[in-house]
Scaffold this active site. Structure first.
Site, PDB file in Angstrom:
ATOM      1  N   GLY A  62       0.886  -1.461  -0.015  1.00 43.74           N
ATOM      2  CA  GLY A  62      -0.038   0.045  -0.205  1.00 43.74           C
ATOM      3  C   GLY A  62       0.892   1.106  -0.047  1.00 43.74           C
ATOM      4  N   CYS A 107       4.115  -9.059   1.980  1.00 45.15           N
ATOM      5  CA  CYS A 107       3.778  -9.799   0.775  1.00 45.15           C
ATOM      6  C   CYS A 107       5.027 -10.256  -0.075  1.00 45.15           C
ATOM      7  CB  CYS A 107       2.691  -8.755  -0.343  1.00 45.15           C
ATOM      8  SG  CYS A 107       2.414  -9.771  -1.690  1.00 45.15           S
ATOM      9  N   CYS A 109       2.542 -13.359   0.725  1.00 43.51           N
ATOM     10  CA  CYS A 109       2.042 -14.016  -0.482  1.00 43.51           C
ATOM     11  C   CYS A 109       3.049 -14.701  -1.201  1.00 43.51           C
ATOM     12  CB  CYS A 109       1.396 -13.053  -1.280  1.00 43.51           C
ATOM     13  SG  CYS A 109       0.637 -11.598  -0.528  1.00 43.51           S
ATOM     14  N   LYS A 153       4.989 -17.625   0.170  1.00 41.94           N
ATOM     15  CA  LYS A 153       4.337 -18.680   0.434  1.00 41.94           C
ATOM     16  C   LYS A 153       3.791 -19.538  -0.785  1.00 41.94           C
ATOM     17  CE  LYS A 153       0.486 -17.890  -0.364  1.00 41.94           C
ATOM     18  NZ  LYS A 153      -0.405 -16.839   0.425  1.00 41.94           N
ATOM     19  N   TYR A 212      11.607  -3.244  -6.222  1.00 38.13           N
ATOM     20  CA  TYR A 212      10.930  -2.123  -5.783  1.00 38.13           C
ATOM     21  C   TYR A 212      11.813  -0.945  -5.698  1.00 38.13           C
ATOM     22  CZ  TYR A 212       6.525  -4.458  -4.839  1.00 38.13           C
ATOM     23  OH  TYR A 212       5.338  -5.258  -4.814  1.00 38.13           O
ATOM     24  N   TYR A 251      -6.720 -18.573   6.690  1.00 36.12           N
ATOM     25  CA  TYR A 251      -5.983 -18.329   5.525  1.00 36.12           C
ATOM     26  C   TYR A 251      -4.662 -19.025   5.746  1.00 36.12           C
ATOM     27  CZ  TYR A 251      -8.408 -14.708   2.809  1.00 36.12           C
ATOM     28  OH  TYR A 251      -9.081 -13.984   1.960  1.00 36.12           O
ATOM     29  N   ILE A 252      -3.836 -18.682   6.902  1.00 35.98           N
ATOM     30  CA  ILE A 252      -2.653 -19.049   7.036  1.00 35.98           C
ATOM     31  C   ILE A 252      -2.272 -20.452   7.390  1.00 35.98           C
ATOM     32  CG2 ILE A 252      -0.258 -18.439   8.261  1.00 35.98           C
ATOM     33  CD1 ILE A 252      -0.943 -15.634   7.966  1.00 35.98           C
ATOM     34  N   GLU A 300      -3.271 -22.805   4.506  1.00 35.21           N
ATOM     35  CA  GLU A 300      -2.011 -22.897   3.459  1.00 35.21           C
ATOM     36  C   GLU A 300      -0.706 -23.440   3.980  1.00 35.21           C
ATOM     37  OE1 GLU A 300      -3.283 -18.752   0.884  1.00 35.21           O
ATOM     38  OE2 GLU A 300      -1.619 -18.566   2.750  1.00 35.21           O
ATOM     39  N   ARG A 355     -10.112 -24.324  16.973  1.00 38.62           N
ATOM     40  CA  ARG A 355     -11.132 -24.299  17.762  1.00 38.62           C
ATOM     41  C   ARG A 355     -12.459 -24.477  17.311  1.00 38.62           C
ATOM     42  NH1 ARG A 355     -10.226 -17.833  19.729  1.00 38.62           N
ATOM     43  NH2 ARG A 355     -10.907 -16.997  17.779  1.00 38.62           N
ATOM     44  N   THR A 401      -3.225  -7.799  -0.041  1.00 40.86           N
ATOM     45  CA  THR A 401      -2.188  -7.122  -0.910  1.00 40.86           C
ATOM     46  C   THR A 401      -3.148  -6.284  -1.965  1.00 40.86           C
ATOM     47  OG1 THR A 401      -0.443  -8.488  -0.503  1.00 40.86           O
ATOM     48  CG2 THR A 401      -0.368  -6.946  -2.560  1.00 40.86           C
ATOM     49  N   HIS A 449     -13.418 -26.180 -23.648  1.00 40.56           N
ATOM     50  CA  HIS A 449     -13.611 -27.709 -23.323  1.00 40.56           C
ATOM     51  C   HIS A 449     -12.252 -28.239 -23.593  1.00 40.56           C
ATOM     52  CE1 HIS A 449     -15.560 -31.627 -22.527  1.00 40.56           C
ATOM     53  NE2 HIS A 449     -15.053 -31.752 -23.686  1.00 40.56           N
ATOM     54  N   GLU A 509     -15.230 -24.744 -17.406  1.00 44.49           N
ATOM     55  CA  GLU A 509     -16.500 -24.381 -18.280  1.00 44.49           C
ATOM     56  C   GLU A 509     -17.639 -24.769 -17.415  1.00 44.49           C
ATOM     57  OE1 GLU A 509     -16.636 -27.781 -21.302  1.00 44.49           O
ATOM     58  OE2 GLU A 509     -15.223 -28.856 -20.427  1.00 44.49           O
TER      59      GLU A 509
HETATM   60  P1  NDP Z   1      -7.331 -15.589   9.949  1.00 44.94           P
HETATM   61  O1  NDP Z   1      -8.042 -14.351  10.733  1.00 44.94           O
HETATM   62  O2  NDP Z   1      -7.560 -15.511   8.585  1.00 44.94           O
HETATM   63  O3  NDP Z   1      -7.600 -16.765  10.746  1.00 44.94           O
HETATM   64  C1  NDP Z   1      -7.174 -16.660  12.045  1.00 44.94           C
HETATM   65  C2  NDP Z   1      -7.771 -18.193  12.480  1.00 44.94           C
HETATM   66  O4  NDP Z   1      -7.062 -18.048  14.114  1.00 44.94           O
HETATM   67  C3  NDP Z   1      -9.074 -18.440  12.813  1.00 44.94           C
HETATM   68  O5  NDP Z   1      -9.458 -19.632  12.468  1.00 44.94           O
HETATM   69  C4  NDP Z   1      -9.309 -17.995  14.162  1.00 44.94           C
HETATM   70  O6  NDP Z   1     -10.518 -18.852  14.740  1.00 44.94           O
HETATM   71  C5  NDP Z   1      -7.972 -18.748  14.918  1.00 44.94           C
HETATM   72  N1  NDP Z   1      -7.922 -18.088  16.429  1.00 44.94           N
HETATM   73  C6  NDP Z   1      -7.748 -16.729  16.646  1.00 44.94           C
HETATM   74  N2  NDP Z   1      -7.616 -16.723  17.783  1.00 44.94           N
HETATM   75  C7  NDP Z   1      -7.304 -17.537  18.468  1.00 44.94           C
HETATM   76  C8  NDP Z   1      -6.978 -18.308  19.513  1.00 44.94           C
HETATM   77  N3  NDP Z   1      -6.630 -17.339  20.697  1.00 44.94           N
HETATM   78  N4  NDP Z   1      -6.843 -19.600  19.778  1.00 44.94           N
HETATM   79  C9  NDP Z   1      -6.981 -20.417  18.803  1.00 44.94           C
HETATM   80  N5  NDP Z   1      -7.298 -20.107  17.571  1.00 44.94           N
HETATM   81  C10 NDP Z   1      -7.585 -18.630  17.311  1.00 44.94           C
HETATM   82  O7  NDP Z   1      -5.794 -15.177  10.282  1.00 44.94           O
HETATM   83  P2  NDP Z   1      -4.551 -15.591   9.536  1.00 44.94           P
HETATM   84  O8  NDP Z   1      -3.510 -15.453  10.750  1.00 44.94           O
HETATM   85  O9  NDP Z   1      -4.590 -16.889   8.856  1.00 44.94           O
HETATM   86  O10 NDP Z   1      -4.289 -14.769   8.516  1.00 44.94           O
HETATM   87  C11 NDP Z   1      -4.415 -13.202   8.669  1.00 44.94           C
HETATM   88  C12 NDP Z   1      -4.925 -12.390   7.603  1.00 44.94           C
HETATM   89  O11 NDP Z   1      -3.782 -12.327   6.384  1.00 44.94           O
HETATM   90  C13 NDP Z   1      -6.042 -13.386   6.823  1.00 44.94           C
HETATM   91  O12 NDP Z   1      -7.406 -12.811   7.363  1.00 44.94           O
HETATM   92  C14 NDP Z   1      -5.952 -12.764   5.602  1.00 44.94           C
HETATM   93  O13 NDP Z   1      -6.586 -11.563   5.479  1.00 44.94           O
HETATM   94  C15 NDP Z   1      -4.534 -12.271   5.106  1.00 44.94           C
HETATM   95  N6  NDP Z   1      -4.072 -13.341   4.534  1.00 44.94           N
HETATM   96  C16 NDP Z   1      -4.215 -13.672   3.002  1.00 44.94           C
HETATM   97  C17 NDP Z   1      -3.571 -14.650   2.417  1.00 44.94           C
HETATM   98  C18 NDP Z   1      -4.211 -14.748   0.783  1.00 44.94           C
HETATM   99  O14 NDP Z   1      -4.738 -13.772   0.363  1.00 44.94           O
HETATM  100  N7  NDP Z   1      -4.043 -15.908   0.028  1.00 44.94           N
HETATM  101  C19 NDP Z   1      -2.749 -15.600   2.676  1.00 44.94           C
HETATM  102  C20 NDP Z   1      -2.525 -15.388   4.135  1.00 44.94           C
HETATM  103  C21 NDP Z   1      -3.085 -14.321   4.924  1.00 44.94           C
HETATM  104  P3  NDP Z   1     -11.897 -18.435  14.659  1.00 44.94           P
HETATM  105  O15 NDP Z   1     -12.340 -18.368  13.364  1.00 44.94           O
HETATM  106  O16 NDP Z   1     -12.665 -19.262  15.609  1.00 44.94           O
HETATM  107  O17 NDP Z   1     -11.971 -16.981  15.302  1.00 44.94           O
END
Ligand code: NDP
Length: 451
Positions: free
Chosen positions: A16, A43, A48, A51, A99, A177-178, A181, A198, A310, A435, A440
């Protein structure tokens, strides 16, 4: 010309920040970017890009296995982590250079050091003071680990990109997400992988079919998934870690990766002392123009914690530059932002989920298709894809397009354009397919499923 050193001083040379700075400079503004760590931000360096390289590497193992069904034969393949890390690091260095050149070519001054905002128009970088008409905070976010006993033994995604050696057994915590992945990457590289979440469904904020289908497919590929439980404490015995879950189960492993969300980088920037309001989650509060409660200070990207993506940070950055230096009155449109999760299989989505469409009051028609793609019919890998369309019954508009399967991100980018253009189901139906492809099916789905 303002009487300041710069018209715009951006803190943070991530996606950004760099985009806003270059665009502002293109409009004739005098621009500087202060950065303390690396060019390109999360990123490029620890997100990104690396990864996706690890994800490609992890796909090869399965592809090699599948190739045997297509007539290939070879001895057991051998994977060398060091070779991958070196290749990944070289690519990141190349991108850092790209960059640097982009900033140079656009006339943006790069100031290395740690920046603190000391006034509405003043930034101090390692003892040097600069003044600027506007300040843009684009400092990103960092991964967070819950405060549990033994948390010091955990790693986050930041560390996972620089492991000296690959573990044999790994526990990944989280269902976002993370987590999905990295669980996919570790499993793909041949590591014994357990994912602990959880909740009862992966990717909770997406259409329920996506998380459920992804969990099935990841399990087929060998990831053990423990739902509805949390890691309460982690004990270390030599090189072995023992994760004690809420159910009293002990999971032994060599590495625990927490992927439990990312927190905005707002500490030690001096924000509170000059009256920039922060939300309880540490995000900078901004209005529709990305202006903070201090009128000369703006913020974009992960630090405002709207959508931590990103391309969203890039769009926000451009919008700020357009508004400040090109008279634009545009607002950011967060609807229809497509996103992909590079789990194995990939997940991608644009528009409303079934749940969101119903909550929004739409009467919807659903189209869903689950099938084995041609490639996997020969290899018997068990891989399937899920495609889903959400359609507004009244207007026939396609409200959401969702997919789990090979190259979902590549496929959905085009459908994101269709959603932006307010495509109807009839228009999808009138489109001739390519096809034989997976995609498709999106233009040949005719049978509604019950809502
Ligand atoms: P997310 O918000 O996607 O997921 C966090 C996860 O951790 C959720 O499942 C959440 O559970 C769980 N969690 C949170 N707190 C606790 C806790 N105290 N104990 C146990 N579990 C917990 O965050 P990420 O860290 O995966 O990624 C951060 C952000 O980065 C993403 O939201 C996304 O926007 C970005 N990102 C984008 C990517 C892409 O575009 N491909 C790739 C990687 C990251 P619950 O669901 O129950 O709250």
């Amino acid at each position: 010309m303002s009487g300041y050193d710069f018209d715009l001083l951006t803190i943070g040379a991530g996606s950004g920040g760099i985009r806003a700075s270059r665009r502002a400079a293109a409009f004739g503004a005098r621009v500087a970017v202060a950065e303390q760590r690396f060019l390109g931000g999360t990123c490029v360096n620890i997100g990104c890009i690396p990864k996706k390289l690890l994800s490609y590497a992890a796909h090869f193992r399965k592809e090699l296995e599948e190739s045997r069904s297509y007539g290939w034969s070879f001895d057991q393949p051998v994977f060398d982590w060091r070779t991958l890390l070196d290749a990944k690091n070289r690519e990141i260095e190349r991108l850092n250079g790209v960059y640097r050149n982009l900033l140079n070519q656009s006339g943006v001054e790069l100031i290395w050091g740690t920046a603190t905002i000391t006034g509405p128009h003043t930034v101090e970088v390692d003892g040097r003071t600069f003044t600027s008409k506007y300040i843009l905070v684009a400092t990103g976010s960092h991964p967070t680990v819950p405060d549990i006993e033994g948390a010091q033994y955990c790693i986050t995604s930041d560390d996972a990109f620089y492991l000296d050696t690959l573990p044999e057994r790994v526990v990944v915590v989280g269902g976002g997400y993370i987590a999905v992945e990295f669980a996919s990457i570790f499993n793909g590289l041949g590591i014994d992988t357990t994912l602990v979440y959880r909740g009862d469904r992966l990717l909770k904020s997406f259409d329920a079919d996506l998380g459920n289908f992804l969990a099935e497919q990841m399990t087929t590929q060998g990831v053990r998934i423990r739902f509805n439980t949390e890691i309460r404490k982690i004990e270390r015995d030599g090189a072995t870690l023992s994760c004690v879950t809420g159910d009293g189960e002990r999971l032994s492993c060599d590495t625990v990766l927490h992927a439990t969300g990312r927190v905005p980088n707002t500490a030690r920037l001096g924000l509170e002392s000059i009256g920039v309001a922060l939300a309880p989650n540490a995000a900078i509060v901004v209005d529709g123009a990305f202006q903070t409660s201090q009128p000369s200070i703006y913020a974009v990207g992960d630090v405002i914690h709207r959508m931590q993506l990103t391309p969203v940070a890039l769009a926000e950055g451009m919008l700020v530059a357009d508004r400040l230096f090109n008279g634009s009155t545009e607002h950011m449109d967060y609807s229809g932002v497509p996103t992909a999760i590079f789990s194995h299989p990939n997940v991608a989505t644009v528009g409303l989920s079934e749940e969101q469409a119903i909550e929004s009051g739409y009467k919807i028609d659903l189209y869903r298709s689950i099938f084995t793609p041609l490639k996997h019919t020969v290899s018997s890998s068990g891989d399937k894809v899920l495609l889903k369309l959400i359609v507004d019954r009244e207007s026939d508009r396609v409200l959401g397009v969702h997919m789990v399967g090979d190259d979902a991100g590549e496929i959905l980018q085009g459908f994101a354009v269709a959603i932006r253009c307010k495509a109807t189901k009839a228009q999808l139906d009138a489109t001739v397919g390519i096809h034989p492809t997976i995609a498709e099916e999106f233009v040949t789905m005719r049978a509604k499923v019950g809502v």
